[in-house]
Scaffold this motif. Sequence first.
Motif, PDB file in Angstrom:
ATOM      1  N   GLU A  76     100.874  -6.969  38.451  1.00  0.00           N
ATOM      2  CA  GLU A  76     100.036  -8.239  38.419  1.00  0.00           C
ATOM      3  C   GLU A  76      99.200  -8.244  37.273  1.00  0.00           C
ATOM      4  OE1 GLU A  76      97.865  -7.122  41.855  1.00  0.00           O
ATOM      5  OE2 GLU A  76      96.414  -5.960  40.897  1.00  0.00           O
ATOM      6  N   GLU A  78      95.319  -9.913  35.871  1.00  0.00           N
ATOM      7  CA  GLU A  78      94.021 -10.788  35.908  1.00  0.00           C
ATOM      8  C   GLU A  78      93.763 -11.418  34.937  1.00  0.00           C
ATOM      9  OE1 GLU A  78      90.137  -8.369  37.647  1.00  0.00           O
ATOM     10  OE2 GLU A  78      90.878  -7.996  35.532  1.00  0.00           O
ATOM     11  N   GLU A 161      93.496 -12.426  44.256  1.00  0.00           N
ATOM     12  CA  GLU A 161      92.419 -12.619  44.552  1.00  0.00           C
ATOM     13  C   GLU A 161      91.759 -13.656  43.607  1.00  0.00           C
ATOM     14  OE1 GLU A 161      90.435  -9.007  43.112  1.00  0.00           O
ATOM     15  OE2 GLU A 161      91.970  -7.733  43.774  1.00  0.00           O
ATOM     16  N   ARG A 175      87.820 -16.134  38.421  1.00  0.00           N
ATOM     17  CA  ARG A 175      88.552 -14.962  37.938  1.00  0.00           C
ATOM     18  C   ARG A 175      89.966 -14.968  39.087  1.00  0.00           C
ATOM     19  NH1 ARG A 175      89.575  -9.593  39.925  1.00  0.00           N
ATOM     20  NH2 ARG A 175      88.491 -10.034  41.895  1.00  0.00           N
ATOM     21  N   VAL A 177      93.476 -12.745  40.411  1.00  0.00           N
ATOM     22  CA  VAL A 177      94.476 -11.717  39.896  1.00  0.00           C
ATOM     23  C   VAL A 177      95.705 -12.205  40.798  1.00  0.00           C
ATOM     24  CG1 VAL A 177      95.231  -9.590  41.000  1.00  0.00           C
ATOM     25  CG2 VAL A 177      92.701  -9.903  40.429  1.00  0.00           C
ATOM     26  N   ARG A 206      93.141 -13.138  29.396  1.00  0.00           N
ATOM     27  CA  ARG A 206      93.847 -12.225  30.143  1.00  0.00           C
ATOM     28  C   ARG A 206      92.964 -10.658  30.147  1.00  0.00           C
ATOM     29  NH1 ARG A 206     100.224 -12.203  30.291  1.00  0.00           N
ATOM     30  NH2 ARG A 206     100.047 -11.203  28.223  1.00  0.00           N
ATOM     31  N   ARG A 208      93.915  -7.949  32.473  1.00  0.00           N
ATOM     32  CA  ARG A 208      94.366  -6.774  32.868  1.00  0.00           C
ATOM     33  C   ARG A 208      95.905  -6.937  33.265  1.00  0.00           C
ATOM     34  NH1 ARG A 208      95.470  -5.019  37.942  1.00  0.00           N
ATOM     35  NH2 ARG A 208      94.159  -6.216  38.740  1.00  0.00           N
TER      36      ARG A 208
END
Length: 230
Positions: A76, A78, A161, A175, A177, A206, A208
């Motif tokens: 995934e 973030e 998220e 933000r 995810v 980006r 994460r």
Amino acid sequence: MEKKTRLEDFDFAGGEVLLFDKPYKWTSFDVVNKVRYKVKVKKVGHAGTLDPLATGLLILCTGKMTKQIQFIQAEEKEYIGQMVIGQTTPSHDLETEVENEQDISHITVENLHELLPRFTGKIQQIPPAHSAIKVNGKRAYSAARQGKEIKLDPREVEIRELEIINVDFPKVDFRMVCSKGTYVRSFVRDFGEALGAGAYMSALKRTRIGEYKLEDAYQLEEFIDIIQEQ
């Protein structure tokens, strides 16, 4: 992930996973080519493209660690992004000119938050025409840049998220995810349409990929200085 700071700590042929903060306007392949030239190892690849106008975490693998690319790509992601509502662009970002300006005086912060559940979870998403997806063997963006009509099929993605982190109309910071294959530009396009005002993505970073974090990444020049040390 602890950063190595000495040339002798690296084994590029044996395999390294290298985290970079991709510079603005660099393509992912620009970074790959720069690193390949500096480390003098042929096998260097990236684990997930970032658009030229995006910044943030870009993971490169060298040597035997290139076998891990497919697994890292599946993790995934973030992002921290910014959209401008009340305007659109053909590419849904700043690659193309702004058009179709709309009045947004009736839109409230509450309207933004009310829409978030619609875009959270598993959703159907149509990728942007200005993307690297292949259509009849050619990259979609090649035809889109020539003004040709591109039809791309919707695909299922998952936004795990999603939150609004700052509002300064017409700019909205958020933000996200999300799963592999999610296009943040498409989310912005669809969010703007749901508001009835349109929107384009004005910035994207980006932060994460799986357990790999931007805070542990090298600046490109920092890494080159380490490699060139005598």
